[in-house]
Design a protein around this motif. Structure first.
Motif, mmCIF file in Angstrom:
data_model
loop_
_atom_site.group_PDB
_atom_site.id
_atom_site.type_symbol
_atom_site.label_atom_id
_atom_site.label_comp_id
_atom_site.label_asym_id
_atom_site.label_seq_id
_atom_site.Cartn_x
_atom_site.Cartn_y
_atom_site.Cartn_z
ATOM 1 N N ALA A 120 15.990 6.420 -63.639
ATOM 2 C CA ALA A 120 15.649 5.207 -64.396
ATOM 3 C C ALA A 120 14.484 4.479 -63.733
ATOM 4 O O ALA A 120 13.663 3.842 -64.397
ATOM 5 C CB ALA A 120 16.871 4.298 -64.477
ATOM 6 N N SER A 134 23.004 2.731 -67.040
ATOM 7 C CA SER A 134 21.621 2.424 -67.371
ATOM 8 C C SER A 134 21.467 1.951 -68.814
ATOM 9 O O SER A 134 20.357 1.742 -69.280
ATOM 10 C CB SER A 134 20.744 3.649 -67.139
ATOM 11 O OG SER A 134 21.110 4.253 -65.929
ATOM 12 N N SER A 190 18.387 2.540 -71.071
ATOM 13 C CA SER A 190 17.180 3.055 -70.410
ATOM 14 C C SER A 190 16.825 4.453 -70.885
ATOM 15 O O SER A 190 15.706 4.893 -70.731
ATOM 16 C CB SER A 190 17.339 3.153 -68.904
ATOM 17 O OG SER A 190 18.059 2.122 -68.400
ATOM 18 N N PHE A 191 17.822 5.175 -71.397
ATOM 19 C CA PHE A 191 17.555 6.562 -71.799
ATOM 20 C C PHE A 191 17.880 6.781 -73.268
ATOM 21 O O PHE A 191 18.731 6.106 -73.830
ATOM 22 C CB PHE A 191 18.385 7.526 -70.953
ATOM 23 C CG PHE A 191 18.002 7.513 -69.499
ATOM 24 C CD1 PHE A 191 16.894 8.200 -69.051
ATOM 25 C CD2 PHE A 191 18.747 6.788 -68.579
ATOM 26 C CE1 PHE A 191 16.538 8.181 -67.708
ATOM 27 C CE2 PHE A 191 18.384 6.760 -67.237
ATOM 28 C CZ PHE A 191 17.278 7.454 -66.808
ATOM 29 N N HIS A 250 13.384 8.887 -70.869
ATOM 30 C CA HIS A 250 13.391 7.488 -70.443
ATOM 31 C C HIS A 250 12.761 6.646 -71.550
ATOM 32 O O HIS A 250 11.794 7.073 -72.175
ATOM 33 C CB HIS A 250 12.569 7.357 -69.149
ATOM 34 C CG HIS A 250 12.753 6.047 -68.465
ATOM 35 N ND1 HIS A 250 11.696 5.317 -67.969
ATOM 36 C CD2 HIS A 250 13.878 5.341 -68.192
ATOM 37 C CE1 HIS A 250 12.164 4.206 -67.421
ATOM 38 N NE2 HIS A 250 13.483 4.204 -67.536
#
Lengths: 251, 362
Positions: free
Chosen positions: B307, B337, B340-341, B361
């Motif tokens: 990340a 995360s 974030s993805f 990402h």
């Protein structure tokens, strides 16, 4: 247009080709009568463009479990025009390993690859290389070759218009071959398979008559015979067809 | 010594910052040159097939060795298969064939029993190599010093994980991703825990000569030395930057800049290590296999770092122990995360085992 697959269920074709100059084989003990290390002749070879260049290693290509004259409809029928990636997507790949968790747990050099082309049931296998990646590429090339030999399309003979791939494998003296076809493509070129497939389609359409097929291609019977004889697997297919029709084999 | 030096130099009237910086530079230089001559600097072994054919033996002696080795292999039967799912006789005989290929120089002269065969290794050593293979269960790849992986032949030796066929697929994933994204193709990629350098070299190949470069890290000096050797053998030293250190540590300059990140980290749960196939458990480096209690220590660390290190749109692919870890890792990424993805996916290997987690990402 429909594809007809013209062979018997669980038909097994085992290509045991003889040593050819093409195969860069490894024969340290070639002249020895006993052949004590005959296994050494299976040296890893560069990716063969088609099955016919696969050296004297045990190359098993076989087809199984599907009925005769299967008709495959749909856009995916021109298998040989597919990219490697797309053709691969139509295949089931089996790496001969099933037990255990694999990955880092395992150290077994099971690099052999077996591809089953699901739409046709054709199976191609490669195991002569130490890398699975290379065996996969070899198996895929073999698959293309055997598809060319075994998957038949019906051909419209009235009027007959040969595909460009077929024109490209014809000798320059053919009267229907335009100058825009470029130089003649020979059996060692991977694109030969496409032309070979179209040629077999035509030969099947004229029921094995080489003189008849030659007329459609603007060639003399002798010139077409020479083209057919230039490739072992092509010759075998044509002669098998002729034998089934009670005709004499081409020599 | 250092104390003495500083007590000597300190009284001098150099401006302090100048003194510090110049000494710092000197000190570092001194250290690195000391390192290269110290025992920690590893000289990689040359794989058997690349050694010069300076030995020769009578054909009958080679045959004698081969018959002996084959007999040893056949006597194994399925013993290893039953004990720890190791190699059977057939597999050993195939390996024997490959050992011959690597050890004997190609020639096509007439061959009588008294004719001499050119070899890359002494015949006596062949006896001890095959004993190691069968009795000590030394991995075949360490015996010949190489592994065929994709279209590469990579040098491997004790201390470096032997690259697995499963991992070949990671290069295919990258190839697919960069085929439709020029930005990723020309970016900087990282292979963490590179081992022999297999993934770094494979990825460099699919990025192409016009494409970006690859940074490969490994904590083990042996791995860095072997990977360097492999990178040089494929003349990729301008494209692959090898850095010694743990995971992201040598990548501090690349924060938010990586186009892609791949890794085949240690993922075997610690308690499974003792039951591994002897070739793996007894001979391959534990550092490259043991992933902690659940096997996911390194995978968690890699996901956290991804990340931070990947640029927007950057791609990652990690190999795992199987379905359980794949699912756990996807859950971990989603919970840690958050957004974030995207396009997180689990991919299976050729044996049908869910093996990889891939994604992009934001």
């Amino acid at each position: 247009m429909a594809h007809k697959i013209l062979f018997r269920p669980t038909f097994v074709l085992t290509l045991t080709l003889h040593k050819t100059p093409i195969s860069v084989s490894y024969h340290p003990f070639r002249r020895s009568q006993q052949q004590p290390f005959s296994f050494l002749s299976t040296h890893p070879i560069p990716l063969p463009p088609t099955a016919r260049t696969t050296s004297n290693t045990h190359t098993h290509l076989w087809c199984s479990n599907f009925s005769t004259t299967t008709t495959v409809e749909g856009s995916e029928k021109c298998y040989l025009y597919l990219t490697d990636e797309d053709l691969m997507r139509q295949c089931e790949m089996d790496t001969f390993k099933s037990s255990g968790p694999g990955g880092q747990h395992r150290n077994k050099r099971e690099s052999a690859v077996r591809l089953k082309h699901l739409p046709t049931g054709i199976i191609a296998q490669a195991s002569e290389d130490r890398s699975q990646h290379k065996n996969r590429a070899s198996a895929l090339n073999r698959l293309r070759s055997i598809i060319a030999l075994k998957v038949r399309k019906t051909v419209d003979l009235d009027p007959y218009s040969p595909p460009r791939e077929l024109l490209q494998i014809l000798p320059p003296k053919s009267s229907i071959r335009g100058s825009d076809c470029g130089p003649q493509i020979g059996p060692n070129n991977p694109r030969f398979a496409l032309g070979m497939q179209a040629l077999l389609d035509l030969v099947f359409a004229v029921e094995g008559s080489v003189s008849e097929a030659a007329k459609y291609l603007g060639l003399s019977t002798g010139a077409l015979s020479r083209l057919i004889l230039s490739d072992d697997s092509l010759r075998k297919e044509v002669n098998d067809l002729r034998a089934s029709k009670g005709m004499k084999p081409l020599k | 010594m250092k104390l003495t030096l500083s007590s000597v130099y300190r009284p001098h009237s150099f401006p302090k910052f100048l003194y510090c910086s110049s000494f710092g530079t000197l000190g570092r230089r001194f250290c690195s040159s000391a390192l290269s001559s110290s025992p920690t600097c590893v000289k990689p072994q040359v794989p058997l097939f690349l050694r010069p054919p300076i030995y020769s033996t009578k054909l009958c002696d080679l045959k004698k060795w081969h018959d002996w080795a084959k007999g040893v292999s056949l006597s194994i039967g399925s013993t290893f298969v039953q004990s720890d799912n190791g190699a059977d006789s057939n597999m050993l005989c195939r390996e024997l064939k490959w050992l011959m290929e690597d050890a004997v120089e190609d020639h096509s002269l007439g061959m009588e029993d008294d004719d001499r065969v050119k070899m890359r290794i002494d015949i006596e050593e062949l006896y001890s190599l095959w004993t190691q293979r069968v009795q000590e269960r030394r991995p075949f790849q360490y015996v010949v010093g190489c592994e065929h992986w994709r279209d590469l032949v990579l040098s491997v030796e004790e201390g470096v994980l032997i690259p697995r066929p499963e991992t070949e697929l990671v290069v295919d994933f990258v190839s697919h991703v960069v085929s439709e994204n020029e930005d990723l193709r020309s970016g900087v990629w990282a292979d963490l825990g590179t081992g022999s350098g297999a993934l770094a070299i494979g990825i460099c190949g699919v990025l192409g000569s016009e494409g970006g470069r690859v940074i490969a890290t490994d904590l083990s000096p042996v791995a860095v030395a072997v990977a360097t050797y492999n990178v040089q053998r494929y003349s990729l030293q301008d494209k692959i930057d090898l850095r010694e250190g743990s995971w992201f540590e040598p990548l501090k300059d690349m924060e938010g800049k990586l186009a892609g990140l791949v890794s085949n980290p240690p993922y075997i749960p610690s308690e499974d290590i003792s039951g591994l196939q002897a070739e793996v458990g007894r001979h391959e480096p534990r550092l490259a296999l043991d992933g902690g209690i659940e096997g996911m220590d390194a995978l968690h660390h890699l996901c956290d770092g991804a990340a931070l290190m990947l640029k927007p749109g950057g791609f990652f692919a990690f190999e795992t122990n199987g379905e359980q870890q794949c699912c756990a890792l996807v859950d971990y990424i989603k919970s840690r995360s958050g957004r974030s993805f995207y396009n997180l996916e689990i991919r299976a290997d050729f044996a049908g085992i869910k093996r990889f987690v891939i994604g992009f990402h934001q």
